[in-house]
Enzyme design. Sequence first.
Site, short mmCIF file in Angstrom:
data_model
loop_
_atom_site.label_atom_id
_atom_site.label_comp_id
_atom_site.label_asym_id
_atom_site.label_seq_id
_atom_site.Cartn_x
_atom_site.Cartn_y
_atom_site.Cartn_z
N ASP A 38 0.64 -0.78 -0.06
CA ASP A 38 -0.04 0.06 0.15
C ASP A 38 0.51 1.33 -0.46
O ASP A 38 0.41 2.54 0.28
CB ASP A 38 -0.88 0.06 1.56
CG ASP A 38 -1.60 -0.79 1.19
OD1 ASP A 38 -2.55 -1.83 0.31
OD2 ASP A 38 -1.91 -1.75 2.28
N LYS A 81 2.38 2.36 -4.97
CA LYS A 81 2.58 1.78 -6.33
C LYS A 81 2.35 2.15 -7.28
O LYS A 81 2.93 2.02 -8.71
CB LYS A 81 3.99 0.18 -5.79
CG LYS A 81 4.35 -0.22 -5.01
CD LYS A 81 4.37 -1.65 -5.28
CE LYS A 81 3.39 -2.02 -4.47
NZ LYS A 81 2.94 -2.44 -3.13
N GLY A 101 -4.33 -4.16 -4.88
CA GLY A 101 -5.48 -3.03 -5.83
C GLY A 101 -4.38 -1.92 -5.24
O GLY A 101 -4.29 -0.92 -4.47
N HIS A 102 -3.79 -1.80 -6.75
CA HIS A 102 -3.09 -0.58 -7.11
C HIS A 102 -3.82 0.33 -8.13
O HIS A 102 -4.72 0.55 -8.42
CB HIS A 102 -2.06 -0.86 -8.56
CG HIS A 102 -0.92 -2.01 -7.43
ND1 HIS A 102 -0.42 -3.29 -8.24
CD2 HIS A 102 -0.52 -2.51 -6.46
CE1 HIS A 102 0.87 -3.55 -8.14
NE2 HIS A 102 -0.23 -3.26 -6.33
N GLN A 126 2.04 -5.83 -3.70
CA GLN A 126 2.36 -6.13 -1.59
C GLN A 126 3.56 -5.31 -1.48
O GLN A 126 3.72 -4.29 -2.21
CB GLN A 126 2.70 -7.81 -1.23
CG GLN A 126 0.67 -8.05 -1.57
CD GLN A 126 0.26 -8.63 -2.29
OE1 GLN A 126 1.52 -9.57 -3.51
NE2 GLN A 126 -0.74 -8.38 -3.07
P1 IMP Z 1 -3.17 -12.29 1.52
O1 IMP Z 1 -1.65 -11.71 0.82
O2 IMP Z 1 -4.37 -12.07 0.99
O3 IMP Z 1 -2.52 -14.53 1.47
O4 IMP Z 1 -2.70 -11.96 2.87
C1 IMP Z 1 -1.13 -12.18 3.25
C2 IMP Z 1 -1.23 -11.10 4.14
O5 IMP Z 1 -0.69 -9.48 3.88
C3 IMP Z 1 -2.39 -10.10 5.00
O6 IMP Z 1 -1.55 -9.04 6.56
C4 IMP Z 1 -2.69 -9.51 4.70
O7 IMP Z 1 -3.25 -8.03 4.80
C5 IMP Z 1 -1.41 -8.48 3.27
N1 IMP Z 1 -1.55 -8.29 2.04
C6 IMP Z 1 -2.05 -9.16 1.19
N2 IMP Z 1 -2.35 -7.89 -0.13
C7 IMP Z 1 -1.53 -6.79 0.35
C8 IMP Z 1 -1.90 -5.38 -0.49
O8 IMP Z 1 -1.62 -5.16 -1.85
N3 IMP Z 1 -1.58 -4.33 0.54
C9 IMP Z 1 -1.06 -4.74 2.03
N4 IMP Z 1 -1.51 -5.80 2.83
C10 IMP Z 1 -1.32 -6.97 1.64
#
Ligand code: IMP
Length: 429
Positions: free
Chosen positions: A13, A16, A40-41, A228
Site C-alpha cells: 500500500d 506503487k 489493489g493498485h 504488496q
Molecule cells: P494474503 O496475501 O491475502 O494471503 O494476506 C497475507 C497478508 O498480506 C495479510 O496481512 C494481508 O493484509 C497482506 N496483504 C496482502 N495483499 C496486500 C496488499 O496488496 N497490500 C497490503 N497488504 C496486503
Amino acid sequence: MPVQIIVGAQWGDEGKGKIVDHLSEEVDIVARYQGGANAGHTVILPGKRNEKPKQYVLHLIPSGIFHRHVRCVIGNGVVLDPVALMDEIDQLTKAGIRIQGRLLISHNAHLIMPYHKALDSLREQGDQKIGTTGRGIGPAYIDKYMRTGIRVVDLLDRDVLCKKLKRNIEEKNELLKQIYHTEQLDVDAIINEYQEFDKKIDEYITDTSRYLNNALAKKQTILAEGAQGALLDVDHGTYPFVTSSNPTSGGACTGLGIPPTSITSIVGVVKAYSTRVGNGPFPTELNDETGTRLRSIGGEFGATTGRPRRCGWLDIESLRYSIRVNGIQRLAITKLDVLDSFDEIKICTGYFAKGKRMSNFPTDVQTLESVRPILKSYKGWKTPISDVCRYRDLPPQARTYVEGMAELLRTKIWMISVGARRDQTLMLK
Ligand code: IMP
C-alpha cells in the site's frame, strides 16, 4: 535501461500504482511478477474536458495499462483468479481502455479456484489468523508447491482441465468435511464454470518468459511491477504475518522468467509514514489520535478489502533492511502531502530491545513485537504542498524531512508524490 523493478519497501500500500503509471510513459512493457487479486493498485487519470479525474483500482492487470503504447504482462509468478480478471477486463473495456492485443498472460501462471478462496476464509476463522485478504492466495500457492495446482495452460485442454479439477475438488471436499466440517463444493458446477474461461482468456495466453526475453533482445524496456511489499515477503518478511509470494526484487526474475543480468535498476516505493493491514508486528504503530488522523487524511483503507489500515511513523530500521534485501538504488516517496497539517512528524531511527540498541531489523515476530522505537522529531510544515511542482519550492521543513530520510537511509530520493494525480509528482535531480 532494459528492466527496472518497482518494489514496495514497506508492508504494501505504498502507492506503487501511481508510480508505475507515471513511469510507464517511458517503457514498452509493464509486467506483474507475483501475488494475485490481493493487490489493489490505484491509478487516477485526468478527466476528459470538464470531467472530474477518474479513479481505477487494478488487482491483476499491470498499472501500465492506461498508456496505449504499453504491453502488459501477467507473469508466471502470479496466481490468477479468472473471475477477478474478467471483471477487471470488463470494467476497463467499459471505460474505453483497449485490452485486446495489449495484455499477455503467462501460460505457466497458476489459477485461483473457488476452493482456494473457501479455504483461505476458513483458515482465517481459526486462532492463527493472519488477516489475509481472503482472495485464496495462500491456498493457491500451496497447490503450486505441492505440484497439484492448475495452470493457465490447462484451460486450453478440456480433458486435462476436467481431470485435474475433479481430483482437486474431491481432495478439497475431503478437507472441508474432515477438518472444517463445512459444506461440500459442487464438482460439476465448478468444472462447467471454469471450462468456459478458455474462450474468454485464450487470446491473451502465451509464453510470457519467451516474449519478455525476445523484447529484451530487441532492446525494449520493461518495468517489473511488484505487488504488496518487502516486509510481507514469504522469505524475507515478518513471517508468518506475510503473503505467500516474493514481492522483493529477486521475485521479479523467477516470476517473469527473465535473467538477473537483465535488471538494471531497482526502485523502492516508500510511503512518507507507515501502514500495515492484517495482523503482525508493527513497531511504530500509533494507536492514538495521531494514528487516526493519518488514517483519515491518508484515506488509509484497503483498496481490495476496504479494511482500515493500521498507521504509524516512518520506520528507518525496517527500511534499511528492505533496501538491503531488495538492492534498492533509488526511492520514490509517496503521500508526503498527507503530513501537511501535522505540527510534529516523527521518524523511527532504530530500535531498543532488552535495554540495548539493536543493530539490525529482526524478522522474527517475537523480537520485533518486543522492540521500542527510537523516535526523532521533525517540525511540520503546516501548509498544503499538493500544488508544488518543483522540489526546491517545497517548504523548508518538508525538505528537511525528506533529506533527513535520505540521509538516514543513505539512499537517493528520486521522486516525491504530493497528491494522487499524475501531475502531482516531483522529480529530483
Ligand atoms: P494474503 O496475501 O491475502 O494471503 O494476506 C497475507 C497478508 O498480506 C495479510 O496481512 C494481508 O493484509 C497482506 N496483504 C496482502 N495483499 C496486500 C496488499 O496488496 N497490500 C497490503 N497488504 C496486503
